[in-house]
Structure formats: structure tokens, C-alpha cells
Enzyme design. Structure first.
Site, PDB file in Angstrom:
ATOM      1  N   ASP A 273      32.904  51.165  41.353  1.00  0.00           N
ATOM      2  CA  ASP A 273      32.946  51.750  40.026  1.00  0.00           C
ATOM      3  C   ASP A 273      34.187  52.618  39.831  1.00  0.00           C
ATOM      4  OD1 ASP A 273      31.526  52.474  37.469  1.00  0.00           O
ATOM      5  OD2 ASP A 273      31.619  54.472  38.375  1.00  0.00           O
ATOM      6  N   ALA A 274      34.856  52.444  38.710  1.00  0.00           N
ATOM      7  CA  ALA A 274      35.917  53.335  38.213  1.00  0.00           C
ATOM      8  C   ALA A 274      36.840  53.856  39.315  1.00  0.00           C
ATOM      9  CB  ALA A 274      35.287  54.504  37.458  1.00  0.00           C
ATOM     10  N   GLU A 310      36.273  48.088  39.295  1.00  0.00           N
ATOM     11  CA  GLU A 310      36.425  48.445  37.889  1.00  0.00           C
ATOM     12  C   GLU A 310      37.642  49.350  37.815  1.00  0.00           C
ATOM     13  OE1 GLU A 310      34.103  50.677  34.216  1.00  0.00           O
ATOM     14  OE2 GLU A 310      33.770  51.314  36.276  1.00  0.00           O
TER      15      GLU A 310
END
Length: 622
Positions: A273-274, A310
């Protein structure tokens, strides 16, 4: 601390025999012990260097509860005794506030020895949220839906984060025990069983993990060591300490986490994630170190273990090989494809959508992956991005919907409530005709209309109220009279459940069959199944809101005509189409459309494109 790549080297582990091997990083503690919940006995642990404590004992068995007891100085320089759950706990049977439960990772009898995985280029990803994908909302019930996914044509499921979070309802990005599988979903054994079943059925499994922050409620990592740093700020609070003093133990913690999912749960790929929020200016970026360790594991296991990120940066350094000074990530999500697609389909150009001009931006994404690769971005007020030169199509994941793009809307509207049925089919076709890896969000294939809202179940009233207020403030600019849904309400969660009964209804079933057709074409037609960016060319017809997309070469060449306008359009596409053959027409009666395409639509070098449609044709070679 020297690691054996084939075993877990952190927390409580049963590595065969009758003993548990326990390892804890607590660099500030002067004494450490493990507390057995059954009788509160404390077993002393021994220092082994660089902040690690170790114990091998036959007093702790699988299923037993335990805590760690630390004697250390507090911020007032006074000695205090802390009793805390294991930061590397595998199972929090009673939630974030309970004791840890010892779990034997090696007890499960895997039957997937024949599974060798699938190539990244063959991934057709289905993103799902465990709590809302099925009525039961747990890992075991996902198994009952796998045949549906296989019939649809899915090759990989992507599960939103499972790390233990507060309460029973959450998207998963508030996890506070990164090694523990959410108790209300069934815990670690249920995940092992699900992955094993997926592999037996030929499905790969991707797990979403969060290495950029730890949730606020039940977060005790900072009491064990310098897991956080004040050097950087993140949208979610203190940044993880990947490059400040004491960071070695922190880096090892997250490396061990990645290795565990691959080795002990047989996960095929992690979606990180991110990663743009990972702050690391050390000599070796944490992503690169994770990649190198994962490669070591792959060499030891004989299986490919993929890392997908991501990334809100158009910077191919993240996905370039480590020997080319990259971080070695295998693929990345590209939100820009989604943004350009949504604007093409009529999305209002506010917020980050303002940077995209519809079909012009979408055509550029087809051609170049990144829309912004060095141009000025008005939304960011700076030049943004760099060209994705030399990166294969299989290094990019695209979608028309995902959990973020749906759930971060105030009312969580899915595309099926925002655009017409014909536009839904066009958007799906736009994704599957791309030279990139396609991703679907659960229920998309039957045009699900239930929202996917933002929901939580924080147990602390102050935090719960802060989340409510924050959500309202985020959407304060909306003045349409709609009330911001309460994230803490169980009703918000229940509204977000996928409605499987819709499949039996005519229009929803038609959409499902349309997706099956698209995926079959994607898998079987050489121009679509080979993710060759070099054999991809998109031309935008700005005034007509259309795109002509060419995929493949020579006898395998196909043309995809995408009309995002609400009128039929006469397009000059060049060349003779006398020997044309129709592969797919989204406006056909078969797919619930008006049935407007016929041989009269094609003349010398011209094509009459139906409104809100995608038509795929190929030339016959005689």
C-alpha cells in the site's frame, strides 16, 4: 541477528519438536520475559545482542495465550514494567486488546506442492474485501465463491489487508498487528486453508499489506523500540522508522513480515500500500532490501514471489530492476489510467481529475502507461513524472474501479450508479483491451449497485468520534443535502455487502456474461493476451470523444473503437476494411444493447461508431 530464510525469525515459532523458539526486539528493555496466560508465570528471556531477546522453552504450546513483560525506563527516566501483546503476534483471538495466542505455522498440511504459480502477464486480478464479499464475511466463505471467479475467468484474487485491526469491521488499513490475521475473519489457519484451496483450483493469491503506517488504536509498537520517527510526516501520523537511529530492527520486522506471507502462507504476490509514503533515504531503500530478500527466498523455494506496489509517483525507478538502480518491484498500480477513463466517461473534473482531459489522456496512458511523464501538472503545480521507458505492459495494473476509487467517494457509489449500462460495458472493454494487467473490484462483473462505503469499528469513543468528524470535514465542500455516512455504524458496513442475488436478474446476468466474453477474448486472442506496449497505438479523436486503439501486428492485428460520446460518430480510421471481421460489439442485443452495428457501419476507411460503445474488429488475411 543472522536469519535463516526458510524459517520465521521473529516472535513465537514452533520449528519442529516440542519446543517454542521466541525472539523479540526490545532494545530499550533491561529485562524481558514471556508471561504465560494460563498461570501468569514469567519465563525470563536472554539478550543476544543488538536489542534482541531469545528463549527456547517447552512451556508454551500452540493455542496458549501469552504476553511479553518488559522492564525499561519511561520518558520520565523512571523504571516501569509493561505487559504487552507480541508485536509479531500471529493471532489475536480476542482482538487488539487481548493476549496473543501462540500459533504453529508449520502444522497445516499443504497439498499445493504441484502449484508453481502463474506468470505476471497472465494475472487477471479480482480485488475483494473479506468482510463484505460474502454474507458471512470471513475467509472460509470466500472458498464458496471461487468457482464463480474461475468461471468468470479470474486468475488471481487480491485480498484487502488482513492484519489485525480494532473491532470486527474495517477496510484493513488500520491494522496494528501486521503479522496477525484478523480474528473475525477466521485467523491464520483460515488463510492457509483458503490459499491452499485457491492453488488447488488454479488461482493465485495476492495479499494487500501496509508498510507505510500502523493504525492508531491498540498500537504499542513504539513501546518496544524506535519503530517510528519524527523526521517525516505522513497523512496517518508518525512515519515508520526506516532510516533513522535504531532502524535496523524496524527494517528486519517488515522484511520478516513479507517473507512470512510468501513462505508460511504460500501467498503468490503482495500488494504494498502507498509506497510513496515510505520515507527512506538510507543507502539501500527498504523496498530494494525486501526485494533482495524475497529473491533469496524464491531461490530457496523454487517459486516466484511477486511484489506489486500502489504508487502515486510516475517514477519507474520503483519498478526497474535492482541491477539498473531500481527498487525491483514487479508491477505498480497506475491510477492515472483510471482517472483518464473516468473523465472520458463523464466524471466531473474536480480534485485530481482536473488534470485529465478525457480521451486525450486515456490514449496517452494506452501508449505511455503514465499520463504525466514530465509535463506540468496543474493539480500538483509542478512538472510531474518521468517516461516509463523500457517497462513491459505486465508491470502496470489498471482498473475502472477499486476499493479506493469507490470507497473514497462520500457515498461510496460504484460505477453502476454513476454511468449508463452501455458506458459500463465500454469502461470494462477499455480496461481489458489495454496492454496492462486488468483488475476488477468485487461485484463489478455483475454491475453491483450497492455502495462500498468507508467503515470502521474503533472501540475507543474519542477515536470513533474523531473519525466521524474527519469524514464529515473531508466532504464539507459537498452541499447537496446528503448526510455523510457514519463510518462507525454497522449499517454503513452492511450496506457495503455485495448482493449476490443480483446475478439472477436479467441485466446483471447480461453484464456478467459480457465480462466472461471480454476475459475469454483477453486470454485467447494473441493481440490481447500478449502485453506488448510496442505493438499498441492509441489515437484520440478529441472532438468526437473517441479513441482508436490498435493492438498487435500483422495477422494478429485488431482495432478497438471506443466511443465515449452519447452520439454515433463517423470515424476515419484509414486503410481498407473490406475484409473485416467483428470480434466484439458492446452495443449488440446479445449484451443488452440497442444493436446498432452492422455491415453498413463500415465503408472504405470509415467506421460509424455506436454511442457509448466499444467495437473490436480484425482484418481477415487471404
Amino acid at each position: 541477528m543472522e536469519n535463516d530464510i526458510l524459517k520465521r525469525n521473529i516472535g513465537v515459532n514452533f520449528n519442529g519438536g516440542e519446543t517454542a523458539e521466541i525472539q523479540l526486539w526490545a532494545p530499550s528493555a533491561s529485562q524481558v520475559g514471556i508471561v504465560l496466560s494460563a498461570d501468569n508465570r514469567v519465563l525470563a528471556m536472554q539478550q543476544t545482542g543488538r536489542g534482541y531477546w531469545h528463549l527456547e522453552t517447552d512451556q508454551l504450546k500452540p493455542g496458549d495465550g501469552y504476553l511479553f513483560q518488559l522492564l525499561q525506563k519511561n520518558e520520565n527516566d523512571q523504571q516501569e514494567t509493561l505487559k504487552l501483546a507480541d508485536p509479531a503476534s500471529l493471532y489475536q483471538a480476542n482482538g487488539v486488546g487481548g493476549n496473543s495466542t501462540a500459533f504453529d505455522l508449520k502444522a497445516f498440511k499443504w497439498t499445493d506442492a504441484a502449484w508453481k504459480g502463474i506468470s505476471l502477464k497472465d494475472f487477471i486480478i479480482y480485488e475483494l474485501h473479506t468482510g463484505t464479499f460474502t454474507p458471512q464475511g470471513d475467509l472460509k466463505s470466500i472458498e464458496t465463491k471461487l468457482d464463480h471467479l474461475i468461471e468468470l475467468g479470474i486468475t488471481a484474487i487480491e485480498i484487502m489487508p488482513l492484519a489485525q485491526f480494532p473491532g470486527n469491521r474495517n477496510w484493513g488499513y488500520d491494522g496494528v498487528y501486521p503479522f496477525a490475521v484478523q480474528h473475525s475473519y477466521g485467523g491464520p489457519l483460515a488463510l492457509q486453508q483458503l490459499v491452499n484451496t485457491c492453488h488447488e483450483k488454479g488461482l493465485a493469491v495476492i495479499l494487500d499489506v501496509v508498510y507505510n503506517h500502523i493504525g492508531p488504536e491498540g498500537n504499542h509498537l513504539g513501546q518496544f523500540g524506535p519503530y517510528f520517527t519524527d523526521k517525516y510526516a505522513t497523512p496517518w501520523g508518525k512515519a515508520i522508522n526506516f532510516d533513522d537511529a535504531g532502524c535496523d530492527g524496524v527494517r528486519n520486522y517488515f522484511i520478516e513480515n513479507a517473507l512470512m506471507w510468501f513462505r508460511d502462507f504460500h501467498i503468490d504476490a503482495l500488494r504494498l500500500d502507498a509506497v510513496h509514503a515510505l520515507r527512506d533515504f538510507g543507502p539501500e531503500h527498504i523496498l530494494k532490501e525486501i526485494k533482495n530478500k524475497v529473491l533469496d527466498l524464491s531461490r530457496a523455494t523454487g517459486r516466484d514471489h511477486r511484489l506489486i506496489v500502489e504508487l502515486d509517483l510516475n517514477d519507474n525507478r520503483f519498478i526497474n530492476p535492482t541491477h539498473q538502480c531500481g527498487y525491483g518491484m514487479d508491477a505498480q498500480w497506475i491510477d492515472e489510467f483510471h482517472h483518464a477513463l473516468r473523465v472520458s466517461a463523464g466524471q466531473e473534473k474536480n480534485g485530481y481529475y482536473a488534470d485529465f482531459d478525457g480521451v486525450g489522456s486515456l490514449a496517452k496512458s494506452y501508449n505511455d502507461a503514465y499520463v504525466y511523464d514530465g509535463q506540468y501538472s496543474a493539480h500538483r503545480d509542478k512538472k510531474f513524472g518521468a517516461p516509463a521507458t523500457g517497462n513491459a505492459g505486465a508491470q502496470f495494473v489498471v482498473f475502472s474501479q477499486n476499493h479506493d476509487q469507490v470507497g473514497n467517494r462520500m457515498l461510496g457509489e460504484r460505477s453502476a450508479t454513476l454511468v449508463s449500462f452501455e458506458m459500463l460495458k465500454l469502461m470494462a472493454g477499455a480496461v481489458f483491451c489495454s496492454p496492462f494487467i486488468p483488475l476488477l473490484f468485487m461485484g463489478e462483473e455483475w454491475a453491483e449497485t450497492n455502495p462500498f462505503l468507508f467503515f470502521t469499528s474503533h472501540e475507543g469513543p474519542e477515536l470513533a468520534e474523531a473519525v466521524r468528524k474527519g469524514r464529515k470535514a473531508e466532504f464539507a465542500y459537498f452541499h447537496n443535502g446528503d448526510e455523510t455516512p457514519d463510518p462507525q455504524s454497522e449499517e454503513t458496513f452492511l450496506q457495503s455487502k455485495a448482493d449476490w442475488a443480483k446475478i439472477e436478474k436479467l441485466q446483471h446476468n447480461t453484464m456478467l456474461n459480457y465480462y466472461k466474453k471480454l476475459i475469454t477474448l483477453r486470454k485467447t486472442h494473441p493481440a490481447l493476451s500478449v502485453l506488448d506496449r510496442g505493438a499498441t497505438h492509441a489515437q484520440a479523436f478529441q472532438e468526437q470523444n473517441c479513441i482508436l486503439l490498435t493492438r498487435g501486428e500483422d495477422e494478429n492485428k485488431i482495432l478497438c473503437i471506443l466511443n465515449f460520446s452519447q452520439q454515433k460518430q463517423d470515424l476515419t480510421i484509414g486503410g481498407s476494411l473490406d475484409n473485416w471481421s467483428l470480434i466484439l460489439d458492446s452495443s449488440a442485443v446479445e449484451w443488452g444493447g440497442p444493436g446498432t452495428t452492422s455491415s453498413e457501419n463500415i465503408t472504405e476507411g470509415k467506421f460509424i461508431s455506436p454511442p457509448e460503445s466499444i467495437v473490436i474488429i480484425t482484418q481477415k488475411h487471404v
